[in-house]
Design a protein around this motif. Structure first.
Motif, PDB file in Angstrom:
ATOM      1  N   THR A 159       0.868  -1.185   0.000  1.00 45.12           N
ATOM      2  CA  THR A 159       0.000   0.000   0.000  1.00 45.12           C
ATOM      3  C   THR A 159       0.897   1.226   0.000  1.00 45.12           C
ATOM      4  N   PHE A 160       0.635   2.058  -0.947  1.00 47.81           N
ATOM      5  CA  PHE A 160       1.486   3.219  -1.158  1.00 47.81           C
ATOM      6  C   PHE A 160       0.631   4.476  -1.103  1.00 47.81           C
ATOM      7  N   SER A 161       0.873   5.325  -0.119  1.00 48.00           N
ATOM      8  CA  SER A 161       0.087   6.562   0.016  1.00 48.00           C
ATOM      9  C   SER A 161       1.017   7.760   0.012  1.00 48.00           C
ATOM     10  N   PRO A 162       1.130   8.410  -1.138  1.00 49.84           N
ATOM     11  CA  PRO A 162       1.980   9.596  -1.196  1.00 49.84           C
ATOM     12  C   PRO A 162       1.338  10.750  -0.427  1.00 49.84           C
ATOM     13  N   GLN A 163       2.152  11.658   0.077  1.00 46.30           N
ATOM     14  CA  GLN A 163       1.588  12.851   0.694  1.00 46.30           C
ATOM     15  C   GLN A 163       1.068  13.781  -0.398  1.00 46.30           C
ATOM     16  N   ARG A 164       0.308  14.740   0.005  1.00 49.68           N
ATOM     17  CA  ARG A 164      -0.289  15.658  -0.972  1.00 49.68           C
ATOM     18  C   ARG A 164       0.771  16.328  -1.860  1.00 49.68           C
ATOM     19  N   GLU A 165       1.875  16.717  -1.252  1.00 47.25           N
ATOM     20  CA  GLU A 165       2.862  17.503  -2.004  1.00 47.25           C
ATOM     21  C   GLU A 165       3.771  16.655  -2.866  1.00 47.25           C
ATOM     22  N   PHE A 166       3.424  15.393  -2.968  1.00 45.20           N
ATOM     23  CA  PHE A 166       4.300  14.427  -3.645  1.00 45.20           C
ATOM     24  C   PHE A 166       4.793  14.924  -5.006  1.00 45.20           C
ATOM     25  N   PHE A 167       3.857  15.370  -5.842  1.00 43.47           N
ATOM     26  CA  PHE A 167       4.247  15.765  -7.195  1.00 43.47           C
ATOM     27  C   PHE A 167       5.109  17.018  -7.193  1.00 43.47           C
ATOM     28  N   LEU A 168       4.878  17.856  -6.157  1.00 40.31           N
ATOM     29  CA  LEU A 168       5.623  19.108  -6.092  1.00 40.31           C
ATOM     30  C   LEU A 168       7.110  18.844  -5.865  1.00 40.31           C
ATOM     31  N   ARG A 169       7.396  17.669  -5.296  1.00 44.75           N
ATOM     32  CA  ARG A 169       8.803  17.319  -5.094  1.00 44.75           C
ATOM     33  C   ARG A 169       9.440  16.794  -6.364  1.00 44.75           C
TER      34      ARG A 169
END
Lengths: 707, 124
Positions: A159-169
């Motif tokens: 199970t993989f749950s990126p944080q909201r800002e994931f793409f911003l990184r």
């Protein structure tokens, strides 16, 4: 056909046999409710399991037969010969659907169903609603199968749950998922429940989480490595959900509730309260708003996925399977335990010896003796595991006899005895065709029609008697009929016609009977569809000889014919008697050995045809193996004799010396050496040299034919 | 990404060209919202789209939800086959979403793919 479940097929095979047996019993006891119940249950199981394992056609076809037997057991219809015929035909059709590799003519099944419906129709006032095939969980057989693949696969749930800002990184989810593909073929579910509408969404943020199922031979670390760079801005969980190393036979994977609980979508209380309601977990959970649709989707997907993985694994593992009594396996495990202990002792002695301590001969002897005992037991045990009773084979003949009886218009009864006699499974498989052929022959050519029999003062119904018994290291299988017996005259005529013997040859009746086994021989003018055109008996003989067995035929005019098969119990290991002749050593099957003693001059007697010995007054022909094998080496002063027996014939074999008992692992001879009759195999002795195994049957034959 | 908005009576068509990726995310969101306010149906033409990433897939889902709320419909043009979309949707596990949005051809491809993986096949 692509998808097949070996366990279903094995179970179906047994059920179909049972159905056949019971149907035949039913003919004699048409009112027996027990039988009807049993037959119904058997069809029912075939149907239910069939639909579970994807055999939809079988399930569909069986459904109507099952209904027929439902009515029968409820006494709404009474059974008669026609119904039994239909049921037997149905059983055959089901067997074809499951086991036949050829295309099945759909007409065949339809016509059977038509007949069935003929019986059902009057009882059904309304159209029967099509029942959804019931999925009944089938308890798997308590046998154990062993993993054959070198690399074992594990199925992980990631199970993989990126944080909201994931793409911003600057991180890219699709790239990570791409990397996962290098480990196996992942099944990916995107959980999109949190994605808001266009008005509310911040397009550059990540609102999605993922559940990934991956079956791979790599380990958890390999997976973690892929996500290592995004660890800091995501949550990652890796769980093992299926492990090929666990021999978990019940392939029932977790229930939906369990999966959702594991994934953290529901808490335990909720799971329990929902389970109390008898409806499908998923539906209730959705209704109550406890889980979102995509959580449910991924849980369902997981369930299906793991089931598939397990099913495929089972398929790969099983070639042919045998059912084994668990006690036999318990014994095996114990034996192995003892061997391990013994091994430890040996290892210890070796170490001591290394360290300079002396190991006494007595201690080594002890280990050797124990090893001897254990390997013997181990060998017996594993041979025993392969042994199954002839009962199954004999039972299948009841059906054969019934069919032949109908087809040929002769009344025949089959009597069996010794069905509990056990044989190696390989041998049983190989015996089936020859036995079928012999029985067919008996009924077709041996037995007379009822009128003929009655004219001859016999009972109208002929009897075929099959019996099996152990005899030394062999099993004797006798097929006896009380028909007209072989006609020595007819055989002679045919043999002369076929130039198998010369016109003037004088052969005893017994010898004439053996001619039946010559290729191309058949005494009926027109071959019937059942017995064929004389391709039979020679093939039978060859098949039996391939099993290192013997066929013998005996007959008396008007009384009948008996065919005796002598089959060795196991194919590859025998207890042997090691003897030496000249510089070579030979092995004689110990079970054929009657006695051994020293050769003294008084034993010799001159006779008319053969030379023979007089052993305690009994006349026994002998073979001097030195002469037979033209051995050149110097003759020892004292020689020894081994008296062997094959069937009814005794022969004394003169050898140089008898060395002793030897457990012999048989290695077959190269085909190029097949012309050597006197030897049937070879073995490697403890010192690495080769000993040939004497073919006692052939040697005794030599004597009786005076060659 | 280059998006051309073609307004017809009942349907607004969005013809996209280029990369449907994070850099264009805001732009795409704005246009999608605009289109949904214009007509009852919106058709997205992705034939000339070369790259698709998760942000775009999210936006498609978001657009679908928005449309539903407004009692409108948004679809991906079935005749405008976009390989990048299919690949990314497969890889990203957006099966059902693609189903809602998708053309029947996309659906069939995704459905087949899903079945294939279930049966342990190789990714095509």
């Amino acid at each position: 056909m692509a998808d097949q479940s070996e366990y279903y097929r094995e179970e179906a095979r047994e059920l179909l046999e049972l159905i056949e047996q019971k149907l035949i019993d039913l003919e004699n006891q048409p009112e027996d409710t027990e039988l009807l119940h049993a037959i119904f249950r058997a069809f029912h199981t075939i149907k239910g399991s069939g639909s579970m394992f994807g055999y939809d056609e079988v399930a569909g076809f069986t459904h109507e037969i099952e209904t027929l037997f439902d009515y029968l057991r409820d006494k709404r219809i009474s059974s008669n010969k026609q119904i039994i015929d239909i049921a037997l035909a149905a059983k055959d059709h089901i067997s074809d659907l499951i086991f036949s590799s050829e295309a099945i003519d759909p007409e065949a099944g339809e016509s059977i169903l038509e007949s069935v419906r003929g019986y059902l129709a009057p009882l059904q006032s309304s159209l029967e609603s099509s029942e959804a095939a019931e999925k009944q969980p089938v308890p798997p057989p308590a046998t154990e199968s062993v993993e054959e693949n070198g690399t074992l696969e594990t199925t992980f749930r990631i199970t993989f749950s990126p944080q909201r800002e994931f793409f911003l990184r600057g991180a890219k989810v699709l790239s990570l998922l791409l990397e996962l593909e290098s480990l196996g073929t992942p099944l990916i579910f995107a959980h999109t429940g949190e994605i808001p509408t266009l008005e509310q969404i911040d397009p550059e943020l990540c609102y999605t989480s993922w559940t990934i199922l991956l079956t791979t031979t790599k380990d958890r670390n390999a997976i973690q490595d892929i996500f290592i760079f995004v660890e800091d801005y995501s949550e990652l969980h890796i769980n093992v959900i299926d492990d090929a190393a666990q021999l978990d036979i019940t392939s029932e994977y977790k229930r939906i509730g369990e999966i959702l609980y594991e994934q953290g979508y529901v808490d335990q209380e909720t799971v329990e309260s929902i389970m109390k309601q008898k409806e499908r977990f998923g539906e209730v959970a959705m209704k109550q708003g406890v889980v979102s649709k995509d959580a449910l989707d991924s849980a369902l997907g997981e369930q299906q996925y793991v089931r598939e993985v397990r099913r495929r694994r089972q398929q790969q593992q099983s070639g042919t399977t045998i059912r084994v009594k668990s006690e036999k396996l318990d014994d095996l495990v114990n034996l192995v335990g003892e061997i391990v202990t013994l091994q430890a002792r040996l290892a210890q002695y070796t170490e001591s010896a290394h360290d300079g301590d002396t190991v006494s001969v007595a201690e080594l002897e002890n280990v050797s003796e124990n090893m001897d005992r254990l390997t013997s037991e181990l060998r017996e045990n594993t041979m025993d595991i392969r042994m199954i009773p002839l009962a199954e084979t004999f039972n299948s003949f009841h059906r054969l006899v019934r069919d032949l009886s109908t087809e040929l218009g002769k009344e025949v009864e089959l009597v069996t005895s010794g069905a509990e006699t056990e044989l190696d499974k390989n041998i049983i498989d190989a015996l089936n065709d020859p036995l079928v052929h012999i029985i067919r022959n008996s009924i077709d050519h041996g037995l007379e029609s009822s009128e003929e029999r009655q004219k001859a003062g016999k009972a109208g119904s002929g009897t075929v008697n099959i019996s099996a018994e152990h005899s030394g290291a062999n099993v004797l299988i006798r097929i006896k009929d009380d028909g007209r017996g072989l006609s020595a005259d007819k055989i002679r005529k045919k043999a002369v016609q076929r130039r198998i013997i010369g016109k003037d040859s004088k052969l005893s009746d017994k010898d004439l009977y053996s001619l039946i086994f010559s290729p191309g021989f058949s005494t009926t003018e027109t071959a019937t569809s059942v017995s064929g055109r004389g391709v039979g008996m020679d093939v039978v003989k060859r098949n039996i000889e391939q099993l290192r067995g013997k066929v013998h035929i005996d007959s008396q005019p008007n009384l009948g014919t008996t065919i005796t098969l002598t089959i060795p119990l196991t194919l590859s290991i025998i207890d042997g008697l090691l003897v030496s002749i000249g510089l070579e050593r030979y092995v004689i099957n110990l079970s054929a050995v009657e006695e051994c003693f020293e050769l003294t001059p008084e034993l010799f007697q001159e006779g008319q045809r053969n030379e023979y010995l007089s052993i305690r007054g009994e006349i026994v022909p002998y073979i001097d193996l030195r002469e037979l094998f033209t051995v050149q080496a110097a003759v020892p002063q004292f020689r020894e004799i081994t008296v062997v027996k094959a069937g009814e014939s005794k022969v004394a074999l003169i050898v140089d010396s008898i060395i002793g008992q030897h457990q012999t692992v048989i290695k077959p001879l190269n085909a190029a050496l097949n012309f050597i009759q006197e030897v049937s195999g070879s073995t490697i002795l403890g010192d690495g040299t080769i000993a040939f195994i004497l073919d006692i049957n052939k040697l005794t034959e030599k004597i009786s034919t005076g060659v | 990404m280059d998006i051309e908005l073609q307004k017809n009576t009942h349907e607004t068509r969005l013809v996209c060209r280029g990369n449907a990726t994070a850099e264009a995310a805001s732009q795409i969101r704005d246009i999608l919202l605009e289109a949904l306010q214009l007509t009852p149906t919106v058709m997205i033409d992705l034939a000339k789209v070369e790259k698709v990433d998760t942000t775009f897939l999210q936006l498609l889902v978001s657009a679908e939800r928005t449309a539903k709320e407004k009692d409108k419909s948004i679809q991906i043009d079935p005749s405008a086959y976009c390989e990048a979309l299919i690949k990314s949707a497969m890889r990203g596990g957006f099966y059902r979403e693609a189903e809602h949005l998708g053309s029947s051809s996309t659906n069939t491809i995704l459905a087949d793919y899903y079945t294939q993986v279930m049966q342990g096949g190789d990714r095509g």
